[in-house]
Write a protein that holds these residues in place. Structure first.
Motif, PDB file in Angstrom:
ATOM      1  N   VAL A  51      47.372  45.978  28.117  1.00  0.00           N
ATOM      2  CA  VAL A  51      46.366  46.199  27.079  1.00  0.00           C
ATOM      3  C   VAL A  51      46.929  47.104  25.992  1.00  0.00           C
ATOM      4  N   GLU A  52      46.597  46.813  24.747  1.00  0.00           N
ATOM      5  CA  GLU A  52      47.027  47.675  23.645  1.00  0.00           C
ATOM      6  C   GLU A  52      46.456  49.083  23.836  1.00  0.00           C
ATOM      7  N   GLY A  53      47.305  50.086  23.581  1.00  0.00           N
ATOM      8  CA  GLY A  53      46.867  51.464  23.709  1.00  0.00           C
ATOM      9  C   GLY A  53      46.981  52.036  25.100  1.00  0.00           C
ATOM     10  N   SER A  54      47.567  51.269  26.021  1.00  0.00           N
ATOM     11  CA  SER A  54      47.613  51.695  27.425  1.00  0.00           C
ATOM     12  C   SER A  54      48.852  52.514  27.778  1.00  0.00           C
ATOM     13  N   ALA A  80      47.652  33.739  23.064  1.00  0.00           N
ATOM     14  CA  ALA A  80      47.302  32.453  22.443  1.00  0.00           C
ATOM     15  C   ALA A  80      45.992  31.901  22.990  1.00  0.00           C
ATOM     16  N   ARG A  81      45.780  32.029  24.289  1.00  0.00           N
ATOM     17  CA  ARG A  81      44.538  31.535  24.882  1.00  0.00           C
ATOM     18  C   ARG A  81      43.355  32.420  24.508  1.00  0.00           C
ATOM     19  N   ALA A  82      43.572  33.736  24.481  1.00  0.00           N
ATOM     20  CA  ALA A  82      42.490  34.662  24.146  1.00  0.00           C
ATOM     21  C   ALA A  82      42.003  34.462  22.718  1.00  0.00           C
ATOM     22  N   THR A  83      42.889  34.021  21.839  1.00  0.00           N
ATOM     23  CA  THR A  83      42.526  33.776  20.434  1.00  0.00           C
ATOM     24  C   THR A  83      42.275  32.293  20.162  1.00  0.00           C
ATOM     25  N   LYS A  84      42.146  31.501  21.220  1.00  0.00           N
ATOM     26  CA  LYS A  84      41.774  30.086  21.151  1.00  0.00           C
ATOM     27  C   LYS A  84      42.792  29.222  20.401  1.00  0.00           C
ATOM     28  N   GLN A  85      44.063  29.635  20.461  1.00  0.00           N
ATOM     29  CA  GLN A  85      45.107  28.825  19.841  1.00  0.00           C
ATOM     30  C   GLN A  85      45.571  27.694  20.753  1.00  0.00           C
ATOM     31  N   GLU A  89      37.827  52.823  27.465  1.00  0.00           N
ATOM     32  CA  GLU A  89      39.035  53.648  27.394  1.00  0.00           C
ATOM     33  C   GLU A  89      39.920  53.229  26.229  1.00  0.00           C
ATOM     34  N   GLN A  90      39.990  51.920  25.965  1.00  0.00           N
ATOM     35  CA  GLN A  90      40.794  51.454  24.845  1.00  0.00           C
ATOM     36  C   GLN A  90      40.224  51.951  23.521  1.00  0.00           C
ATOM     37  N   ALA A  91      38.900  51.871  23.372  1.00  0.00           N
ATOM     38  CA  ALA A  91      38.263  52.348  22.141  1.00  0.00           C
ATOM     39  C   ALA A  91      38.508  53.843  21.950  1.00  0.00           C
ATOM     40  N   GLU A 142      40.356  44.288  15.716  1.00  0.00           N
ATOM     41  CA  GLU A 142      39.889  42.903  15.825  1.00  0.00           C
ATOM     42  C   GLU A 142      40.120  42.376  17.238  1.00  0.00           C
ATOM     43  N   ASN A 143      41.284  42.692  17.802  1.00  0.00           N
ATOM     44  CA  ASN A 143      41.562  42.279  19.177  1.00  0.00           C
ATOM     45  C   ASN A 143      40.657  42.993  20.173  1.00  0.00           C
ATOM     46  N   HIS A 144      40.277  44.218  19.847  1.00  0.00           N
ATOM     47  CA  HIS A 144      39.369  44.964  20.723  1.00  0.00           C
ATOM     48  C   HIS A 144      38.026  44.241  20.867  1.00  0.00           C
ATOM     49  N   LYS A 145      37.597  43.593  19.799  1.00  0.00           N
ATOM     50  CA  LYS A 145      36.346  42.830  19.857  1.00  0.00           C
ATOM     51  C   LYS A 145      36.455  41.662  20.835  1.00  0.00           C
ATOM     52  N   ARG A 146      37.691  41.199  21.062  1.00  0.00           N
ATOM     53  CA  ARG A 146      37.921  40.094  22.007  1.00  0.00           C
ATOM     54  C   ARG A 146      38.363  40.605  23.371  1.00  0.00           C
TER      55      ARG A 146
END
Length: 239
Positions: free
Chosen positions: A49-52, A115-120, A158-160, A182-186
């Motif tokens: 996760v970003e920020g981890s 890619a899957r998390a962003t529906k690509q 925790e990420q926020a 933006e990724n945090h929203k997902r």
């Protein structure tokens, strides 16, 4: 899979400083033994996760080791040359030789999850890529590579909190981008996809190790001890 990493594991700074000298010396000894034996290579895959705290932890770990025998790579978007070749080609070129330790950020596991998390890509495409990953890692294991896969985890809250803390400090504000928020929203979608991929790619020869990323002392000691244990276990087998 991630529940245990959200239990608030911590190590206080005093205890951390007491643990580090012996752990650092033991890791350095194990690294030299790997280098002298030259019977296998060590591949450490860093995802999460970003920020981890992935980068901070690896920087600390690398500082405990002899940098002459550690190869570190961080992969961004593929170049035109890499797009023209099979997906694994650029990662293959970065694999460490026997006796060396390779650390790979943004490796072959991260792209399909994002890619899957962003529906690509569709779920069927994701599962196809998972199959390719499993075959690739199985091949590396058969050739003698010791594979350690770390997933650094933070809960959504925790990420926020981590993003807000970094953004508040002028010296670290640059590390939090609009894309990160933006990724945090997902986050929920990303977590679901990551858990799906980790379950399918955690194998006997290349299991995932989930690291609680909230406390820097805990995550660094946890990763250091895991690497040391894996190196010593493999050295005992090869000796």
């Amino acid at each position: 899979m991630f529940e245990s990493a959200e239990l608030g594991h911590t190590i206080d700074r005093k205890t951390y400083k007491e643990i580090v000298p012996a752990l650092r010396a033991d890791l350095l000894d194990a690294q030299y033994d790997v280098g002298q034996l030259k019977a296998f290579s060590v591949l450490i895959l860093i995802n999460g996760v970003e920020g981890s705290g992935r980068g901070e932890t690896v920087n600390e770990l690398a500082g405990w080791l002899d940098p002459r025998h550690v190869l570190t790579y961080a992969f961004g978007d593929p170049s035109d040359e890499e797009y023209e070749r099979p997906y694994m080609w650029r990662f293959w070129r970065a694999l460490p030789p026997k006796g060396k330790i390779g650390i790979l950020f943004h490796n072959w596991n991260g792209g399909p999850i994002q890619a899957r998390a962003t529906k690509q890509i569709k779920l069927s495409e994701l599962n196809q890529q998972v199959g390719e990953i499993n075959r690739f890692e199985a091949m590396l294991a058969r050739e003698g590579t010791l594979i350690l896969k770390f997933w650094f985890h933070l809960s959504k809250d925790e990420q926020a909190q981590r993003f807000k803390l970094l953004a508040k400090d002028p010296s670290t504000r640059w590390r939090v981008t609009k894309a990160d928020w933006e990724n945090h929203k997902r986050y929920d979608k990303f977590r679901d996809v990551a858990e799906h991929v980790l379950r399918l790619t955690s194998t006997a020869h290349a299991p995932w190790i989930v690291v609680a990323g909230a406390d820097p002392c805990y995550r660094t000691i946890s990763v250091g001890r895991t690497v040391l244990e894996a190196l010593r276990k493999r050295l005992d087998i090869e000796a």
